[in-house]
Design an enzyme around this catalytic site. Structure first.
Site, PDB file in Angstrom:
ATOM      1  N   GLU A 275       0.801  -1.226   0.000  1.00  9.32           N
ATOM      2  CA  GLU A 275       0.000   0.000   0.000  1.00  9.32           C
ATOM      3  C   GLU A 275       0.837   1.281   0.000  1.00  9.32           C
ATOM      4  OE1 GLU A 275      -2.779  -0.402   3.251  1.00  9.32           O
ATOM      5  OE2 GLU A 275      -3.916  -1.959   2.217  1.00  9.32           O
TER       6      GLU A 275
ATOM      7  N   GLU B 271      -5.032  -8.654   0.846  1.00  9.62           N
ATOM      8  CA  GLU B 271      -5.648  -8.373   2.140  1.00  9.62           C
ATOM      9  C   GLU B 271      -7.157  -8.285   1.974  1.00  9.62           C
ATOM     10  OE1 GLU B 271      -4.315  -5.019   4.368  1.00  9.62           O
ATOM     11  OE2 GLU B 271      -2.180  -5.464   4.051  1.00  9.62           O
TER      12      GLU B 271
END
Length: 304
Positions: free
Chosen positions: A131, A238
């Site tokens: 991220e 995720e």
């Protein structure tokens, strides 16, 4: 491949290096066995760059690296693969990659050094960065391309997972990251595109309440369609839900959708398992009494 994030080795990122076994902790054999015996053969292992490489361009820390090697060895006893996930949000010491403080060469360097250690191990995947908080998807794609080129120049043949900016969401992947990441090339054609998705209202993964189950596929379809259009493979790196009935229903729908579109999916890794989670609502680590979390029943159904 079905899998799990075993994430405590990157905990307490504000404490560097931190206390091994207290501020942060690597998964142990029993934890790895618990998930691999449930059919989850892909372990995403978040690690902290600052612990792995105490200064940019320096040697890798031998103790932290040994922990990673040990996890890989333990995973192999359960026929599992490990994704080494540099869980740094595109930064080192709070400074973004590409800034004056953290040159792109420093990011390339840490992966070249990891490639020299793990480059002959097909059971290890390279998760370049979790991220990244860089503003530009194009700039980030260019940085990742430099890493891919350098890793391949070492002779490493490992699968490489690449990420997108803006929390790497599956629901808006084509608009935010699709055009930029479509430019990535790999001489071995061994790239996996990673996206994340949570099923609470704002996709943040901060709520115990989930969207209606008839909205779940729409969260995953944009990324899935992009993968199909680009003949690419994806990883849902995720995703997680709390244990209420509505969220468990969403989890079933999401995993069923991935099964139905499995031609473009390399796999998934649920967030999260492993030690130090305490009462975290998405955790599937067993209770202290060995009791199984409700989410595990669903995950096991789709991991078999």
């Amino acid at each position: 491949m079905a899998g799990i994030n075993l994430s405590a080795a990157a905990f307490a990122s504000n404490k560097v290096p931190g206390r091994d076994g207290w501020d942060y902790m690597f998964p142990r054999q029993g934890e790895i066995d618990y998930f691999t015996e449930a059919g989850m053969k892909l372990i995403r292992l978040p690690v902290l760059w600052e612990r792995l490489q105490p200064q940019p361009l320096s040697d890798l820390d031998p103790g932290y690296l040994a922990h990673i090697q040990n996890v890989v060895a333990m995973a192999k006893t359960g026929q599992a693969k490990v994704i080494i996930d540099l869980h740094n949000y595109g930064a080192y010491g709070g400074q973004l990659i590409g800034s004056d403080a953290v040159k792109v060469d420093a990011f390339v360097d840490v992966w070249v050094k990891l490639a020299r250690v793990f480059g002959n191990d097909a059971d290890v995947l390279f998760g370049l960065m979790n991220e990244p908080k860089l503003a530009s998807a194009g700039e980030w794609a260019g940085i990742q391309q430099k890493v891919i080129n350098a890793v391949r120049a070492t002779g490493a043949k490992n699968l490489i997972t690449v990420s997108g900016v803006n929390w790497d969401g599956a629901h808006n992947f084509p608009q935010v990251n699709g055009e930029a990441l479509a430019t990535l090339t790999d001489p071995l054609h061994a790239l996996i595109f990673e996206a994340h998705e949570y099923f609470d209202q704002d996709s943040s993964g901060r709520s115990a309440e989930c969207i209606p189950e008839d909205q779940v596929e729409a969260r995953l379809a944009p990324f899935t369609d992009w993968l199909k259009a680009h003949k690419a493979k994806g990883l849902l790196g995720e995703f997680g839900v709390s244990s209420n009935d509505g969220c468990l229903a969403d989890l079933r729908v999401a995993l069923n959708f991935i099964n139905q579109t499995s031609d473009v999916w390399y796999g998934w890794t649920y967030w999260a398992g492993g030690p130090l989670w305490g009462n975290y609502m998405y955790s599937v680590a067993p209770g202290k009494d060995g009791s199984e979390k409700p989410q595990m029943a669903v995950l096991k159904q789709f991991a078999e």
